[in-house]
Design an enzyme around this catalytic site. Sequence first.
Site, PDB file in Angstrom:
ATOM      1  N   TYR A  69       0.865  -1.179   0.000  1.00 29.41           N
ATOM      2  CA  TYR A  69       0.000   0.000   0.000  1.00 29.41           C
ATOM      3  C   TYR A  69       0.902   1.229   0.000  1.00 29.41           C
ATOM      4  O   TYR A  69       2.072   1.148  -0.367  1.00 29.41           O
ATOM      5  CB  TYR A  69      -0.902  -0.124   1.248  1.00 29.41           C
ATOM      6  CG  TYR A  69      -2.056   0.824   1.326  1.00 29.41           C
ATOM      7  CD1 TYR A  69      -2.967   0.942   0.279  1.00 29.41           C
ATOM      8  CD2 TYR A  69      -2.258   1.603   2.466  1.00 29.41           C
ATOM      9  CE1 TYR A  69      -4.037   1.820   0.369  1.00 29.41           C
ATOM     10  CE2 TYR A  69      -3.331   2.476   2.568  1.00 29.41           C
ATOM     11  CZ  TYR A  69      -4.210   2.582   1.516  1.00 29.41           C
ATOM     12  OH  TYR A  69      -5.269   3.449   1.605  1.00 29.41           O
TER      13      TYR A  69
ATOM     14  N   ARG B 155      -6.288  10.466 -10.619  1.00 26.68           N
ATOM     15  CA  ARG B 155      -5.662  11.124  -9.447  1.00 26.68           C
ATOM     16  C   ARG B 155      -5.147  10.031  -8.528  1.00 26.68           C
ATOM     17  O   ARG B 155      -5.771   9.682  -7.540  1.00 26.68           O
ATOM     18  CB  ARG B 155      -6.706  12.021  -8.755  1.00 26.68           C
ATOM     19  CG  ARG B 155      -6.172  13.027  -7.801  1.00 26.68           C
ATOM     20  CD  ARG B 155      -5.688  12.439  -6.469  1.00 26.68           C
ATOM     21  NE  ARG B 155      -6.717  12.192  -5.493  1.00 26.68           N
ATOM     22  CZ  ARG B 155      -6.726  11.131  -4.671  1.00 26.68           C
ATOM     23  NH1 ARG B 155      -5.786  10.186  -4.736  1.00 26.68           N
ATOM     24  NH2 ARG B 155      -7.690  10.970  -3.798  1.00 26.68           N
TER      25      ARG B 155
ATOM     26  N   LYS C  96      -5.915  -1.929  -2.610  1.00 22.63           N
ATOM     27  CA  LYS C  96      -7.053  -1.674  -1.700  1.00 22.63           C
ATOM     28  C   LYS C  96      -7.792  -2.985  -1.416  1.00 22.63           C
ATOM     29  O   LYS C  96      -8.203  -3.245  -0.288  1.00 22.63           O
ATOM     30  CB  LYS C  96      -8.022  -0.668  -2.326  1.00 22.63           C
ATOM     31  CG  LYS C  96      -7.464   0.740  -2.441  1.00 22.63           C
ATOM     32  CD  LYS C  96      -7.775   1.588  -1.220  1.00 22.63           C
ATOM     33  CE  LYS C  96      -7.117   2.960  -1.323  1.00 22.63           C
ATOM     34  NZ  LYS C  96      -7.304   3.806  -0.155  1.00 22.63           N
TER      35      LYS C  96
ATOM     36  N   GLU D 190     -12.308   4.960  -6.395  1.00 22.81           N
ATOM     37  CA  GLU D 190     -11.003   5.257  -5.806  1.00 22.81           C
ATOM     38  C   GLU D 190     -10.157   6.069  -6.776  1.00 22.81           C
ATOM     39  O   GLU D 190     -10.002   5.692  -7.948  1.00 22.81           O
ATOM     40  CB  GLU D 190     -10.300   3.917  -5.489  1.00 22.81           C
ATOM     41  CG  GLU D 190      -9.100   4.025  -4.616  1.00 22.81           C
ATOM     42  CD  GLU D 190      -9.404   4.398  -3.163  1.00 22.81           C
ATOM     43  OE1 GLU D 190     -10.243   3.745  -2.531  1.00 22.81           O
ATOM     44  OE2 GLU D 190      -8.771   5.360  -2.678  1.00 22.81           O
ATOM     45  N   ASP D 191      -9.630   7.158  -6.294  1.00 24.27           N
ATOM     46  CA  ASP D 191      -8.645   7.953  -7.018  1.00 24.27           C
ATOM     47  C   ASP D 191      -9.114   8.420  -8.404  1.00 24.27           C
ATOM     48  O   ASP D 191      -8.343   8.421  -9.383  1.00 24.27           O
ATOM     49  CB  ASP D 191      -7.300   7.205  -7.086  1.00 24.27           C
ATOM     50  CG  ASP D 191      -6.641   7.136  -5.703  1.00 24.27           C
ATOM     51  OD1 ASP D 191      -7.305   7.502  -4.706  1.00 24.27           O
ATOM     52  OD2 ASP D 191      -5.472   6.723  -5.609  1.00 24.27           O
TER      53      ASP D 191
ATOM     54  N   ASP E 165     -14.122   6.333  -1.509  1.00 25.85           N
ATOM     55  CA  ASP E 165     -13.171   6.187  -0.406  1.00 25.85           C
ATOM     56  C   ASP E 165     -12.443   7.498  -0.116  1.00 25.85           C
ATOM     57  O   ASP E 165     -12.177   7.832   1.040  1.00 25.85           O
ATOM     58  CB  ASP E 165     -12.173   5.094  -0.793  1.00 25.85           C
ATOM     59  CG  ASP E 165     -11.306   4.675   0.364  1.00 25.85           C
ATOM     60  OD1 ASP E 165     -11.777   4.715   1.501  1.00 25.85           O
ATOM     61  OD2 ASP E 165     -10.144   4.301   0.116  1.00 25.85           O
ATOM     62  N   ASP E 166     -12.101   8.244  -1.172  1.00 24.46           N
ATOM     63  CA  ASP E 166     -11.329   9.475  -0.964  1.00 24.46           C
ATOM     64  C   ASP E 166     -12.167  10.568  -0.310  1.00 24.46           C
ATOM     65  O   ASP E 166     -11.659  11.359   0.476  1.00 24.46           O
ATOM     66  CB  ASP E 166     -10.755   9.957  -2.305  1.00 24.46           C
ATOM     67  CG  ASP E 166      -9.875   8.893  -2.903  1.00 24.46           C
ATOM     68  OD1 ASP E 166      -8.858   8.549  -2.281  1.00 24.46           O
ATOM     69  OD2 ASP E 166     -10.225   8.358  -3.976  1.00 24.46           O
TER      70      ASP E 166
ATOM     71  N   ASN F 276      -0.569  11.564   0.246  1.00 20.56           N
ATOM     72  CA  ASN F 276       0.216  10.362  -0.064  1.00 20.56           C
ATOM     73  C   ASN F 276       0.833  10.478  -1.450  1.00 20.56           C
ATOM     74  O   ASN F 276       0.316  11.225  -2.280  1.00 20.56           O
ATOM     75  CB  ASN F 276      -0.710   9.128  -0.047  1.00 20.56           C
ATOM     76  CG  ASN F 276      -1.298   8.889   1.317  1.00 20.56           C
ATOM     77  OD1 ASN F 276      -0.633   8.959   2.327  1.00 20.56           O
ATOM     78  ND2 ASN F 276      -2.603   8.631   1.348  1.00 20.56           N
TER      79      ASN F 276
HETATM   80  N1  LIG Z   1      -4.668   9.813   4.088  1.00 16.44           N
HETATM   81  C1  LIG Z   1      -5.680   9.383   3.378  1.00 16.44           C
HETATM   82  O1  LIG Z   1      -6.386   8.438   3.754  1.00 16.44           O
HETATM   83  C2  LIG Z   1      -6.002  10.042   2.088  1.00 16.44           C
HETATM   84  C3  LIG Z   1      -5.136  10.917   1.523  1.00 16.44           C
HETATM   85  N2  LIG Z   1      -5.450  11.524   0.349  1.00 16.44           N
HETATM   86  C4  LIG Z   1      -4.446  12.385  -0.243  1.00 16.44           C
HETATM   87  O2  LIG Z   1      -4.900  13.701  -0.298  1.00 16.44           O
HETATM   88  C5  LIG Z   1      -4.344  14.356  -1.424  1.00 16.44           C
HETATM   89  C6  LIG Z   1      -5.446  15.109  -2.152  1.00 16.44           C
HETATM   90  O3  LIG Z   1      -6.410  14.198  -2.608  1.00 16.44           O
HETATM   91  P1  LIG Z   1      -7.802  14.755  -3.164  1.00 16.44           P
HETATM   92  O4  LIG Z   1      -8.470  15.602  -2.169  1.00 16.44           O
HETATM   93  O5  LIG Z   1      -8.537  13.600  -3.673  1.00 16.44           O
HETATM   94  O6  LIG Z   1      -7.290  15.629  -4.382  1.00 16.44           O
HETATM   95  P2  LIG Z   1      -8.028  16.794  -5.123  1.00 16.44           P
HETATM   96  O7  LIG Z   1      -7.330  16.973  -6.403  1.00 16.44           O
HETATM   97  O8  LIG Z   1      -9.488  16.565  -5.126  1.00 16.44           O
HETATM   98  O9  LIG Z   1      -7.755  18.085  -4.195  1.00 16.44           O
HETATM   99  C7  LIG Z   1      -6.513  18.691  -4.059  1.00 16.44           C
HETATM  100  C8  LIG Z   1      -6.725  20.062  -3.468  1.00 16.44           C
HETATM  101  O10 LIG Z   1      -5.463  20.604  -3.133  1.00 16.44           O
HETATM  102  C9  LIG Z   1      -5.382  21.911  -3.651  1.00 16.44           C
HETATM  103  N3  LIG Z   1      -4.003  22.272  -3.925  1.00 16.44           N
HETATM  104  C10 LIG Z   1      -3.188  21.759  -4.877  1.00 16.44           C
HETATM  105  N4  LIG Z   1      -1.974  22.354  -4.802  1.00 16.44           N
HETATM  106  C11 LIG Z   1      -2.047  23.251  -3.797  1.00 16.44           C
HETATM  107  C12 LIG Z   1      -1.132  24.165  -3.235  1.00 16.44           C
HETATM  108  N5  LIG Z   1       0.113  24.268  -3.695  1.00 16.44           N
HETATM  109  N6  LIG Z   1      -1.552  24.943  -2.223  1.00 16.44           N
HETATM  110  C13 LIG Z   1      -2.801  24.835  -1.758  1.00 16.44           C
HETATM  111  N7  LIG Z   1      -3.710  23.967  -2.223  1.00 16.44           N
HETATM  112  C14 LIG Z   1      -3.334  23.190  -3.245  1.00 16.44           C
HETATM  113  C15 LIG Z   1      -6.226  21.896  -4.904  1.00 16.44           C
HETATM  114  O11 LIG Z   1      -6.560  23.228  -5.217  1.00 16.44           O
HETATM  115  P3  LIG Z   1      -7.453  23.638  -6.481  1.00 16.44           P
HETATM  116  O12 LIG Z   1      -8.822  23.149  -6.147  1.00 16.44           O
HETATM  117  O13 LIG Z   1      -7.351  25.117  -6.499  1.00 16.44           O
HETATM  118  O14 LIG Z   1      -6.860  22.958  -7.644  1.00 16.44           O
HETATM  119  C16 LIG Z   1      -7.395  21.042  -4.421  1.00 16.44           C
HETATM  120  O15 LIG Z   1      -8.319  21.828  -3.727  1.00 16.44           O
HETATM  121  C17 LIG Z   1      -3.637  13.275  -2.234  1.00 16.44           C
HETATM  122  O16 LIG Z   1      -2.250  13.358  -2.012  1.00 16.44           O
HETATM  123  C18 LIG Z   1      -4.137  11.987  -1.663  1.00 16.44           C
HETATM  124  O17 LIG Z   1      -3.162  10.982  -1.690  1.00 16.44           O
HETATM  125  C19 LIG Z   1      -6.644  11.328  -0.286  1.00 16.44           C
HETATM  126  C20 LIG Z   1      -7.539  10.451   0.236  1.00 16.44           C
HETATM  127  C21 LIG Z   1      -7.260   9.697   1.440  1.00 16.44           C
HETATM  128  C1  LIG Z   2      -5.228   6.731   0.787  1.00 16.77           C
HETATM  129  C2  LIG Z   2      -5.905   7.140  -0.418  1.00 16.77           C
HETATM  130  O1  LIG Z   2      -6.984   6.666  -0.712  1.00 16.77           O
HETATM  131  C3  LIG Z   2      -5.301   8.130  -1.257  1.00 16.77           C
HETATM  132  O2  LIG Z   2      -4.254   8.670  -0.924  1.00 16.77           O
HETATM  133  O3  LIG Z   2      -5.882   8.407  -2.311  1.00 16.77           O
HETATM  134 MG   LIG Z   3      -7.526   7.035  -2.700  1.00 15.01          MG
END
Ligand SMILES: NC(=O)C1=CN([C@@H]2O[C@H](COP(=O)(O)OP(=O)(O)OC[C@H]3O[C@@H](n4cnc5c(N)ncnc54)[C@H](OP(=O)(O)O)[C@@H]3O)[C@@H](O)[C@H]2O)C=CC1
Ligand SMILES: CC(=O)C(=O)O
Ligand SMILES: [Mg+2]
Length: 591
Positions: free
Chosen positions: A139, A192, A210, A282-283, A305-306, A447
């Site tokens: 993972y 993503r 997963k 997912e993603d 999941d996200d 991540n």
């Molecule tokens: N720990 C866990 O269980 C999980 C972790 N994650 C992680 O979270 C991260 C984001 O995932 P997700 O929400 O799906 O992605 P999205 O693409 O949906 O969201 C990313 C967000 O970050 C913003 N962003 C990007 N660059 C910057 C920056 N330099 N400064 C400020 N804001 C910024 C984007 O802004 P804008 O909207 O303006 O483009 C957007 O709002 C990934 O790395 C993923 O691996 C996700 C799910 C689960």
């Molecule tokens: C953990 C997870 O689902 C992610 O980083 O997208």
């Molecule tokens: Mg994910």
Amino acid sequence: MESTLKELSNGESVLDIKDKCGVAGGVEDMYGEDRATEDQTITPWTFSVASGYSLLRDPHYNKGLAFTEAERDAHYLRGLLPPSVSSQQLQEKKVMHNLRQYQVPLQRYMAMMDLQERNERLFYKLLIDNVEELLPVVYTPTVGEACQKYGSIFRRPQGLFISLKEKGKILEVLKNWPEKSIHVIVVTDGERILGLGDLGCQGMGIPVGKLSLYTALGGVRPSVCLPITIDVGTNNQKLLDDEFYIGLKQKRATGQEYAELLEEFMSAVKQNYGEKVLIQFEDFANHNAFELLAKYRTTHLVFNDDIQGTASVVLAGLIASLKLLGGTLADHTFLFLGAGEAGTGIAELIALEITRKTSVPLEEARKKIWLVDSKGLIVSSRVESLQHFKKPWAHDHEPVKELIDAVKAIKPTVLIGTSGVGKTFTKEVVEAMASLNPKPLIMALSNPTSQAECTADEAYTWSKGHAIFASGSPFDPVEFEGRTFVSGQANNAYVFPGFGLGIIMSGTIRVHDDMLLAASEALASEVTEDDYLKGRIYPPFTNIRKISAHIAAEVAAKAYELGLATRLPRPSDLVKYAESCMYTPLYRSYR
Ligand SMILES: NC(=O)C1=CN([C@@H]2O[C@H](COP(=O)(O)OP(=O)(O)OC[C@H]3O[C@@H](n4cnc5c(N)ncnc54)[C@H](OP(=O)(O)O)[C@@H]3O)[C@@H](O)[C@H]2O)C=CC1
Ligand SMILES: CC(=O)C(=O)O
Ligand SMILES: [Mg+2]
């Protein structure tokens, strides 16, 4: 030597055997063989008894050197194995020893994938018994690197690949999968992948990873799990130029073409596997993820999941952290870096939990939650140009561009990173959090490790040991001024396996937000005094199967309460029932 079903001497009919193998549906002609007219195509499939050489090459049944003398006689294995007979424990010891020889994480990943394809039960035994050590291999973070290099390391396909080429034929493609009874699908379109961006078809590593956690952590049988990647192309030029890329070499399909493929997929899944197959998105990139969830949540058993799983896990950590921070959730102020799926999903669940626990209306609850995106703090003057999922968070405030200025202006007690961009929680940001709070709660959720907003070491050092820290990918314990800090892993892997088990075992037909809240409460209640003493707000993964049974039971209980569960009568002890449903990887004896 293989015997077909007809050759069995015990007189059982084909249908008897199918039922014992768990092919659900209750209709005899479930694959349409009888209904099909001469001009329609069907998929021919048979059951056969594996023996000899093919038994050794069937990962579901292969036991390698652990086949007993009697089994070697009965199953035509004599001469195909060396004389030594090994126990599963000894095999486990040997494989762990071999894995530890690899210095490069990707080599460990490849060795684990090879094991999964060679001997499934041994693979799961390893993963279950060594979960803290092997989770980072199968993972995050290693799966991220594996997806980036998937084309180069590709040996044998895992899961189903559904590309634009299969448009109009998705039902037939599903029928090519060898297992006929599926309970969970994890599907991605690869746009993503973690915080690594568009990896196209190579995102397959994520559904595969997963689902291996569904089995290892949640006890869902591997045979009912199906990883799927939908390939609509990629906008990643590096992959398009890569001769080893395994996906469609074209730009991503969008709009109607994309929507039609997804619609065909969703219908085909329901048609083939019925109403109660759980589809975990997912993603996906957020421009599709929110829409897909909104579109299918009323007609299908879907879960993102996200957005949802992450929210449930982070809320659990927040509930648990109140023991250290004091106060209630409503007393805290939350600031997110990143306002996408994870950020707004978590924000919404926090607000929902506050409304459930107090008389505060949702609109009010949201006002203590602030988000920063790539353009700065989300404020009301930006509302017209915001994507729909950001609009509820556009509060009155003057524009703020930089995170550090947002921290100083909003004065959050909790800072959560969901930006996908590494190193964004700078020394200045962490110090500002520490100057505002005696115990700043900092979560760097992005991540893999390279994308984490800060490391555990940075969080503890820059806050002078005051921060409570959790991260999406794991970090080793940190020594700071004579104390050892053990950070928690705020990763949706804590919830989705147990959540899925709860849904499957109760025959639940729709996901409801209250089930996410139930999972959060269940996970939070598993944090012990010992965990708190070490500074962690999540329990260790070593107890995850017990935790998953508990989460499954609470999720199922909520589903029964909401009238969404169809497995009746309701089992009286849901924890025991969950445990009894869980797959164990010990070898079975073959007659
Ligand atoms: N720990 C866990 O269980 C999980 C972790 N994650 C992680 O979270 C991260 C984001 O995932 P997700 O929400 O799906 O992605 P999205 O693409 O949906 O969201 C990313 C967000 O970050 C913003 N962003 C990007 N660059 C910057 C920056 N330099 N400064 C400020 N804001 C910024 C984007 O802004 P804008 O909207 O303006 O483009 C957007 O709002 C990934 O790395 C993923 O691996 C996700 C799910 C689960
Ligand atoms: C953990 C997870 O689902 C992610 O980083 O997208
Ligand atoms: Mg994910």
